[in-house]
Design a protein around this motif. Structure first.
Motif, PDB file in Angstrom:
ATOM      1  N   THR A 129      36.664 -26.172   8.529  1.00 26.20           N
ATOM      2  CA  THR A 129      36.235 -25.204   9.543  1.00 26.20           C
ATOM      3  C   THR A 129      34.722 -25.100   9.689  1.00 26.20           C
ATOM      4  N   GLY A 130      33.963 -25.499   8.652  1.00 27.42           N
ATOM      5  CA  GLY A 130      32.526 -25.355   8.675  1.00 27.42           C
ATOM      6  C   GLY A 130      32.029 -23.952   8.388  1.00 27.42           C
ATOM      7  N   ARG A 131      32.930 -23.057   8.023  1.00 29.18           N
ATOM      8  CA  ARG A 131      32.509 -21.680   7.758  1.00 29.18           C
ATOM      9  C   ARG A 131      31.755 -21.590   6.435  1.00 29.18           C
ATOM     10  N   ASP A 132      30.929 -20.578   6.300  1.00 31.53           N
ATOM     11  CA  ASP A 132      30.209 -20.325   5.060  1.00 31.53           C
ATOM     12  C   ASP A 132      30.978 -19.326   4.217  1.00 31.53           C
ATOM     13  N   TRP A 133      31.011 -19.580   2.919  1.00 29.28           N
ATOM     14  CA  TRP A 133      31.624 -18.604   2.022  1.00 29.28           C
ATOM     15  C   TRP A 133      30.606 -17.515   1.692  1.00 29.28           C
ATOM     16  N   PRO A 134      31.077 -16.309   1.428  1.00 27.15           N
ATOM     17  CA  PRO A 134      30.163 -15.258   0.978  1.00 27.15           C
ATOM     18  C   PRO A 134      29.560 -15.615  -0.372  1.00 27.15           C
ATOM     19  N   THR A 135      28.360 -15.143  -0.623  1.00 27.13           N
ATOM     20  CA  THR A 135      27.749 -15.316  -1.933  1.00 27.13           C
ATOM     21  C   THR A 135      28.448 -14.402  -2.938  1.00 27.13           C
ATOM     22  N   TRP A 136      28.150 -14.612  -4.209  1.00 25.35           N
ATOM     23  CA  TRP A 136      28.691 -13.738  -5.247  1.00 25.35           C
ATOM     24  C   TRP A 136      28.294 -12.285  -4.991  1.00 25.35           C
ATOM     25  N   ARG A 137      27.020 -12.092  -4.666  1.00 22.97           N
ATOM     26  CA  ARG A 137      26.557 -10.719  -4.435  1.00 22.97           C
ATOM     27  C   ARG A 137      27.286 -10.088  -3.244  1.00 22.97           C
ATOM     28  N   GLN A 138      27.485 -10.840  -2.194  1.00 23.09           N
ATOM     29  CA  GLN A 138      28.208 -10.302  -1.042  1.00 23.09           C
ATOM     30  C   GLN A 138      29.649  -9.929  -1.409  1.00 23.09           C
ATOM     31  N   LEU A 139      30.272 -10.757  -2.211  1.00 19.81           N
ATOM     32  CA  LEU A 139      31.629 -10.434  -2.647  1.00 19.81           C
ATOM     33  C   LEU A 139      31.659  -9.147  -3.469  1.00 19.81           C
ATOM     34  N   MET A 140      30.630  -8.976  -4.298  1.00 19.10           N
ATOM     35  CA  MET A 140      30.603  -7.826  -5.198  1.00 19.10           C
ATOM     36  C   MET A 140      30.127  -6.539  -4.520  1.00 19.10           C
ATOM     37  N   THR A 141      29.649  -6.654  -3.289  1.00 18.74           N
ATOM     38  CA  THR A 141      29.181  -5.452  -2.595  1.00 18.74           C
ATOM     39  C   THR A 141      30.071  -5.116  -1.402  1.00 18.74           C
ATOM     40  N   GLN A 142      31.307  -5.580  -1.430  1.00 19.75           N
ATOM     41  CA  GLN A 142      32.282  -5.187  -0.419  1.00 19.75           C
ATOM     42  C   GLN A 142      32.555  -3.688  -0.541  1.00 19.75           C
ATOM     43  N   PRO A 143      33.114  -3.073   0.522  1.00 23.67           N
ATOM     44  CA  PRO A 143      33.352  -1.620   0.472  1.00 23.67           C
ATOM     45  C   PRO A 143      34.179  -1.156  -0.719  1.00 23.67           C
ATOM     46  N   THR A 144      35.027  -2.051  -1.236  1.00 19.86           N
ATOM     47  CA  THR A 144      35.854  -1.659  -2.376  1.00 19.86           C
ATOM     48  C   THR A 144      35.190  -1.952  -3.714  1.00 19.86           C
ATOM     49  N   GLY A 145      33.925  -2.460  -3.690  1.00 20.78           N
ATOM     50  CA  GLY A 145      33.254  -2.803  -4.938  1.00 20.78           C
ATOM     51  C   GLY A 145      32.760  -1.582  -5.689  1.00 20.78           C
ATOM     52  N   TRP A 146      32.154  -1.841  -6.856  1.00 23.78           N
ATOM     53  CA  TRP A 146      31.689  -0.764  -7.742  1.00 23.78           C
ATOM     54  C   TRP A 146      30.175  -0.592  -7.673  1.00 23.78           C
ATOM     55  N   HIS A 147      29.526  -1.187  -6.662  1.00 24.19           N
ATOM     56  CA  HIS A 147      28.091  -0.986  -6.432  1.00 24.19           C
ATOM     57  C   HIS A 147      27.237  -1.456  -7.616  1.00 24.19           C
ATOM     58  N   ASP A 148      27.648  -2.548  -8.229  1.00 23.97           N
ATOM     59  CA  ASP A 148      26.922  -3.047  -9.396  1.00 23.97           C
ATOM     60  C   ASP A 148      25.501  -3.506  -9.055  1.00 23.97           C
ATOM     61  N   TYR A 149      25.238  -3.794  -7.796  1.00 22.42           N
ATOM     62  CA  TYR A 149      23.903  -4.265  -7.431  1.00 22.42           C
ATOM     63  C   TYR A 149      22.997  -3.136  -6.964  1.00 22.42           C
ATOM     64  N   ASP A 150      23.527  -1.937  -6.817  1.00 21.61           N
ATOM     65  CA  ASP A 150      22.669  -0.821  -6.389  1.00 21.61           C
ATOM     66  C   ASP A 150      21.594  -0.558  -7.432  1.00 21.61           C
ATOM     67  N   GLY A 151      20.317  -0.678  -7.028  1.00 21.63           N
ATOM     68  CA  GLY A 151      19.210  -0.423  -7.948  1.00 21.63           C
ATOM     69  C   GLY A 151      18.948  -1.550  -8.923  1.00 21.63           C
ATOM     70  N   TYR A 152      19.670  -2.661  -8.823  1.00 16.11           N
ATOM     71  CA  TYR A 152      19.463  -3.791  -9.756  1.00 16.11           C
ATOM     72  C   TYR A 152      18.242  -4.593  -9.322  1.00 16.11           C
ATOM     73  N   PRO A 153      17.292  -4.836 -10.236  1.00 14.33           N
ATOM     74  CA  PRO A 153      16.061  -5.546  -9.827  1.00 14.33           C
ATOM     75  C   PRO A 153      16.354  -6.995  -9.452  1.00 14.33           C
ATOM     76  N   PRO A 154      15.654  -7.534  -8.466  1.00 22.18           N
ATOM     77  CA  PRO A 154      15.834  -8.944  -8.099  1.00 22.18           C
ATOM     78  C   PRO A 154      15.525  -9.845  -9.302  1.00 22.18           C
ATOM     79  N   ALA A 155      16.205 -10.946  -9.349  1.00 26.31           N
ATOM     80  CA  ALA A 155      15.961 -11.917 -10.421  1.00 26.31           C
ATOM     81  C   ALA A 155      14.556 -12.473 -10.327  1.00 26.31           C
ATOM     82  N   GLY A 156      13.899 -12.592 -11.468  1.00 24.85           N
ATOM     83  CA  GLY A 156      12.533 -13.096 -11.460  1.00 24.85           C
ATOM     84  C   GLY A 156      12.461 -14.591 -11.341  1.00 24.85           C
TER      85      GLY A 156
END
Length: 223
Positions: free
Chosen positions: A196-223
């Motif tokens: 299909t040529g579609r792009d898969w969501p990244t790990w972060r996008q998968l983890m920030t779905q509406p049903t996620g636990w907000h693990d990335y909220d306030g998490y500092p960007p990787a250095g």
């Protein structure tokens, strides 16, 4: 097995029934691939010093091989990935044949694990050799070689019939009809992405779905 008199298939009643079952429901290219999987898996086992019916149950190996892609048939097309659907269909078939639950479990594991090479190859020979044989038939790299002329004999009896292309199309066709059978980062998912040529969501996008636990909220960007 009378069509293959010169090839070392097991010829028990159960093996013959499984062969007929697979042949009747599968595309000929997939059926031939499954039969070659046994021949190549058994040959790899011999190179490892494994003797049929002494070091492993040869009938169980054949059952796992000949049924390992049953999930790509119409009767096997359920609501799971094709490898799990195929394992479930094989288990139902074998249960109807009166096979013990312990033996059915080995075949189920062999089929359900055959895409997970690193896991399957650490399991008992009846499981590991299904994965090894299927991979060898599709050109996977490995330390094994076939005896001179053996591949020609196998291919004369079981022509390839564009096996790799048919497998890709069969997996992609199921995924297009039922996208949940091809989750991101799986082999069916990758085939769907390529088709299909579609792009898969990244790990972060998968983890920030509406049903996620907000693990990335306030998490500092990787250095």
């Amino acid at each position: 097995m009378d069509a293959y008199p010169d090839l070392p298939f097991p010829r028990t009643d159960l093996a013959l029934s499984a062969m007929r079952f697979a042949r009747d429901i599968e595309d000929p290219a997939i059926f031939n691939h499954s039969m070659r999987t046994y021949l190549f898996g058994r040959c790899i086992g011999e190179q490892q010093g494994l003797r049929p019916d002494l070091d492993y149950d040869d009938e169980l190996l054949f059952l796992g091989c000949v049924l390992h892609d049953a999930g790509l048939s119409d009767p096997g097309d359920g609501e799971n990935r094709f490898d799990v659907d195929g394992a479930d269909l094989a288990a139902r078939f074998l249960g109807e044949q009166g096979v013990s639950p312990e033996r059915v479990e080995v075949v189920w594991d062999a089929i359900a694990l055959h895409l997970f090479h690193e896991v399957a190859l650490r399991k008992r020979p009846e499981i590991a050799l299904v994965t090894a044989g299927a991979g060898f038939d599709l050109g996977a790299d490995g330390p094994y070689t076939l005896p001179a002329g053996y591949a020609d004999r196998v291919h004369a009896a079981l022509p390839r019939l564009h096996a790799a292309a048919v497998l890709f199309d069969s997996i992609a066709r199921q995924a297009l009809a039922k996208p949940h059978k091809a989750p991101p980062y799986t082999m069916p998912g990758e085939f769907l992405r390529q088709r299909t040529g579609r792009d898969w969501p990244t790990w972060r996008q998968l983890m920030t779905q509406p049903t996620g636990w907000h693990d990335y909220d306030g998490y500092p960007p990787a250095g």
